[in-house]
Write an enzyme that holds these catalytic residues in place. Structure first.
Site, mmCIF file in Angstrom:
data_model
loop_
_atom_site.group_PDB
_atom_site.id
_atom_site.type_symbol
_atom_site.label_atom_id
_atom_site.label_comp_id
_atom_site.label_asym_id
_atom_site.label_seq_id
_atom_site.Cartn_x
_atom_site.Cartn_y
_atom_site.Cartn_z
ATOM 1 N N ASP A 106 0.842 -1.201 0.000
ATOM 2 C CA ASP A 106 0.000 0.000 0.000
ATOM 3 C C ASP A 106 0.875 1.247 0.000
ATOM 4 O OD1 ASP A 106 -2.160 -1.651 0.178
ATOM 5 O OD2 ASP A 106 -2.445 -1.386 2.343
HETATM 6 N N1 URA Z 1 -1.462 -5.656 4.252
HETATM 7 C C1 URA Z 1 -1.875 -4.366 4.160
HETATM 8 O O1 URA Z 1 -2.886 -3.976 4.730
HETATM 9 N N2 URA Z 1 -1.134 -3.513 3.421
HETATM 10 C C2 URA Z 1 0.020 -3.873 2.786
HETATM 11 O O2 URA Z 1 0.663 -3.036 2.143
HETATM 12 C C3 URA Z 1 0.429 -5.213 2.906
HETATM 13 C C4 URA Z 1 -0.321 -6.094 3.640
#
Ligand code: URA
Length: 234
Positions: A106
């Site tokens: 993310d």
């Molecule tokens: N889980 C999440 O919520 N975000 C990420 O970037 C990776 C795993």
């Protein structure tokens, strides 16, 4: 780059603009080498990374590239974006446009990110049945309690996808910090799992994929090629 497979005779006929009958002749005359070996078999299957010469001239020589990047928060896991800097923008390699991302993070997650042009390798890493582990350091807004551990291990039902998450390993490191090990990668998975406890994630950092760890010498935003050993770890 997708690992396009092709029959050697088709590839040569197209590349040299000749008939497949003439290709057969070329092979019989010992004029073609595939990965350094004389090629005689018209059925031989080649791919994007097969090294092919004709009469000693290289006609295909693509190399596979494997990159580790320390992704900072605020950089998007995409090859193009109109608003944010992308992980590709951070790279300083001439062939960077050929690379694709192996397992996104993310926007507000930092840590280990892999990029490659070898789709066979990235598929092995990302297919759910491969069950490659990914470990994350998570900082939470509210205190952790022991009951989280069982909930992560049992799996959680995600209504939108209509699935139950694979068992995940949660290790409580302190009141507000935990390590989570996942064997899959669902959309916002960690945030949604802690969301079940109404406990917002305030920082998320991936430090391993399989047996590969983020190089502690790598500065934030920097990248380097994987070593041969690291490529084979996964
Ligand atoms: N889980 C999440 O919520 N975000 C990420 O970037 C990776 C795993």
């Amino acid at each position: 780059m997708s690992l396009n497979k092709a029959r050697l005779d088709r590839f040569l006929a197209q590349h040299c603009q000749i008939s497949r009958r003439n290709v057969r002749l070329m092979l019989a005359q010992d004029r073609v080498l595939v990965n350094g070996k004389l090629a005689h078999d018209i059925d031989e299957v080649i791919d994007t990374f097969s090294h092919i010469t004709l009469d000693g001239q290289v006609i295909q020589a693509n190399s596979a590239h494997y990159i580790m990047l320390y992704k900072p928060v605020g950089v998007v896991s995409a090859t193009q974006d109109v608003i944010h800097k992308t992980v590709i923008d951070l790279l300083d390699f001439p062939y960077k446009e050929q690379l694709h991302i192996v397992g996104r993070l993310d926007l507000n997650t930092s840590g280990l990110m892999l990029l490659t042009n070898d789709s066979r390798w990235s598929e092995r890493l990302t297919l759910p049945e491969s069950k490659v582990s990914k470990r994350y350091l998570v900082t939470l807004k509210n205190k952790l309690t022991a009951d989280y551990v069982e909930a992560f291990a049992s799996g959680m039902y995600f209504e939108y996808e209509d699935l139950t998450t694979q068992p995940a390993k949660l290790t409580i490191l302190s009141n507000y910090q935990a390590e989570v090990e996942l064997f899959e990668g669902r959309y916002h998975q960690i945030k949604r799992m802690f969301g079940r406890f109404r406990n917002p994630v305030v920082a998320l950092h991936r430090h391993t994929i399989g047996n590969l760890s983020l190089d502690p010498q790598l500065p934030l935003g920097a990248s380097r090629a994987l070593t041969a050993d690291e490529i084979s770890y996964i």
